[in-house]
Write an enzyme that holds these catalytic residues in place. Structure first.
Site, short mmCIF file in Angstrom:
data_model
loop_
_atom_site.label_atom_id
_atom_site.label_comp_id
_atom_site.label_asym_id
_atom_site.label_seq_id
_atom_site.Cartn_x
_atom_site.Cartn_y
_atom_site.Cartn_z
N THR A 86 0.92 -1.10 0.02
CA THR A 86 0.19 0.15 0.49
C THR A 86 1.02 1.20 0.19
O THR A 86 0.72 1.86 0.67
CB THR A 86 -0.30 -0.01 1.31
OG1 THR A 86 0.12 -0.24 2.54
CG2 THR A 86 -1.87 -1.20 1.34
N PHE A 150 3.19 -6.72 12.26
CA PHE A 150 4.18 -5.99 13.45
C PHE A 150 4.79 -5.93 12.59
O PHE A 150 6.59 -6.54 13.98
CB PHE A 150 3.58 -6.33 14.41
CG PHE A 150 2.22 -5.24 14.67
CD1 PHE A 150 1.96 -4.26 14.97
CD2 PHE A 150 1.23 -6.11 15.04
CE1 PHE A 150 0.34 -4.11 15.18
CE2 PHE A 150 0.33 -6.41 14.91
CZ PHE A 150 -0.27 -5.15 15.48
N PHE A 251 13.82 2.60 20.33
CA PHE A 251 13.28 3.54 19.59
C PHE A 251 13.26 5.45 20.12
O PHE A 251 13.01 6.57 19.38
CB PHE A 251 12.04 3.39 19.17
CG PHE A 251 11.46 2.95 17.83
CD1 PHE A 251 11.29 2.85 16.31
CD2 PHE A 251 11.43 1.54 18.45
CE1 PHE A 251 11.56 2.30 16.13
CE2 PHE A 251 11.41 0.54 17.75
CZ PHE A 251 10.98 0.25 16.43
N ALA A 254 19.06 9.25 18.91
CA ALA A 254 19.14 10.19 17.84
C ALA A 254 19.91 10.35 16.60
O ALA A 254 20.84 9.44 16.85
CB ALA A 254 19.05 11.90 18.41
N CYS A 262 7.28 2.05 5.34
CA CYS A 262 6.60 2.13 6.44
C CYS A 262 6.43 3.11 7.32
O CYS A 262 5.64 3.38 6.99
CB CYS A 262 6.71 0.53 7.21
SG CYS A 262 6.44 -1.00 7.00
N ARG A 332 13.95 1.38 -0.12
CA ARG A 332 12.74 2.79 0.16
C ARG A 332 12.55 3.88 1.36
O ARG A 332 13.16 3.84 2.30
CB ARG A 332 11.68 1.56 0.08
CG ARG A 332 11.07 0.73 -1.14
CD ARG A 332 10.40 -0.24 -0.65
NE ARG A 332 10.63 -1.13 0.28
CZ ARG A 332 9.72 -1.58 1.01
NH1 ARG A 332 7.98 -1.66 0.10
NH2 ARG A 332 9.87 -2.24 2.16
#
Length: 438
Positions: A86, A150, A251, A254, A262, A332
């Site tokens: 998508t 996921f 996550f 930095a 995604c 990508r």
């Protein structure tokens, strides 16, 4: 069970192989004969650690095969997983749903007996209800459910076989029972939470998770700018706040920011869908998340340009990394390649190296120069940019690399190099959030 997987790209190929590894009979379907031929021979058409072994043994066992016919898929399967892409729609932030609609619309006329069609693609909320209507309008007795994925690239096989949760959106107890049977080998361990909900909530779980992760990354990158201005170290700051259980350390790295197929397109599609639902202000903050992320690329270029005297003209620039993340050949929306191409446009002589993503990078950015190894990439370089945190790069010997380059200047775009060791070897190292010279 007899399972089909429609779409054999990154998600579909992994899902098909893992479902066969769980013991199901699986047919993978795609319109791309190149993928079908490679997968049928047990060869993944992309780099994903561990997939080659799972694919080879399941194809050899006969539990997994591939083809191009949706009619054959309908006749074969009792459960049909839709795993097509998508992408972002051209000229818009919205998701392009043509592939999902074509997969379900093409399958529907052939579904003449009860079956379950299960969406795994990441879609805007409300898509599942529309696809359920497609099945009804075709007179199909098939039912639709949603089971978001996921997966993390580089860990996709483990994430499929040992997921941290299984979310299913269903409209009947029968559909839930079928999906419990599909995932029974995983659920039997008792380690994986099972969350059953409605279609809309299941769709929103995935995009909400991606939006949260993107926000967390952009938050620490915004703090990195403050650290640069104040002379602080964002890596130490991130470690300190990460010990707070309410925040967590994942996550909070930095650096150059996120890319791939995604997070960038998903947060944009989420904003677009909120606008369509009449609540555009609810996700307005994601515009800033996106802008902060894209700004990391511009800031990295600025750091490199500053190191070479303010202009790239006539300068040799080595770029270490092309994939958007390590353990993947996915380029990508790669921040590394975006930076490399920008520097080339500004007059730099850019040489790029990546352990596995060179072919994909060359296909997307054919005008860049690609080096066969680290040595060739860095010889006589005026500045080296470390942009994808492959172990090969993180473990480089600063003295060895220093013997190759024209000047010992480094931009660590991922904040993972041990700065004391590099600076002790005479390198001028800058990075996002701790770029002040020693």
């Amino acid at each position: 069970m007899r399972i089909t997987v429609i779409g054999t790209g990154y998600l579909g190929a992994v899902h098909a192989a893992c479902m066969a590894d769980l013991g199901h009979e699986v047919l993978g379907v795609d319109v791309d004969w190149t993928k079908i031929d490679a997968l049928s021979a047990g060869r993944p058409p992309f780099h994903e650690p561990g997939l080659d072994q799972v694919l080879a043994r399941t194809v050899e066992s006969g539990r997994l095969r591939f083809g191009t016919s949706l009619q054959e898929a309908a006749e074969f399967g009792d459960v049909h997983f839709v795993c097509v892409g998508t992408p972002q729609k051209a000229g818009s932030n919205a998701a392009d749903l043509r592939h999902v609609e074509a997969a379900v619309g093409g399958l529907a006329p052939h579904l003449t007996r009860p079956a379950l069609v299960v969406g795994k693609s990441t879609v805007p909320v409300g898509t599942a209800a529309g696809l359920a209507a497609v099945l009804r309008d075709a007179g199909s007795p098939a039912e639709l459910a949603w089971n978001p994925e996921f997966l993390r690239e580089g860990f996709a096989v483990n994430d499929t076989l040992h997921p941290d949760r299984l979310v299913v959106g269903v409209t009947s107890t029968g559909a839930e029972e079928i999906l419990r049977e599909v995932y029974a080998p995983i659920l039997d361990s008792g380690d994986t939470p099972w969350i059953s909900t409605d279609l809309a909530t299941a769709e929103l779980v995935k995009v909400s998770a991606n939006a949260f992760l993107a926000t967390k990354i952009s938050f620490i990158n915004a703090i990195a700018d403050v650290c640069d201005a104040a002379g602080a170290d964002v890596t130490t700051l991130a470690t300190a706040i990460g010990h707070d259980a309410r925040i967590g350390s994942r996550f909070l790295s930095a650096g150059l920011g996120f890319g791939g197929g995604c997070l960038p397109k998903d947060i944009r599609a989420f904003m677009a869908r909120a606008g369509e639902l009449g609540v555009p202000d609810a996700l307005a903050f994601l515009r800033e998340v996106d802008e902060i992320n894209m700004g990391r690329r511009r800031r990295t270029v600025e750091l490199a340009r500053g190191l070479v005297g303010g202009s790239f003209l006539g300068r040799s620039v080595a770029v270490l990394g092309a994939a958007f993340k390590p353990d993947s050949d996915d380029v990508r929306d790669s921040p590394a390649l975006n930076v490399a191409a920008t520097i080339q446009l500004q007059g730099g002589q850019v040489r790029v190296h990546d352990p596995v993503a060179m072919d994909n990078a060359r296909a997307q950015f054919p005008t860049l120069d690609y080096a066969p190894d680290i040595r060739k990439a860095c010889e006589h370089a005026d500045v080296v940019l470390h942009l994808t945190e492959w172990r090969d790069y993180v473990e480089l010997d600063p003295e060895w690399l220093g013997s190759l380059v024209g000047a010992r200047r480094m931009v660590d775009g991922r904040n993972v190099l041990p700065l004391p060791a590099w600076r002790a070897a005479g390198w001028d190292v800058r990075s996002l959030g701790r770029s002040a010279p020693a």
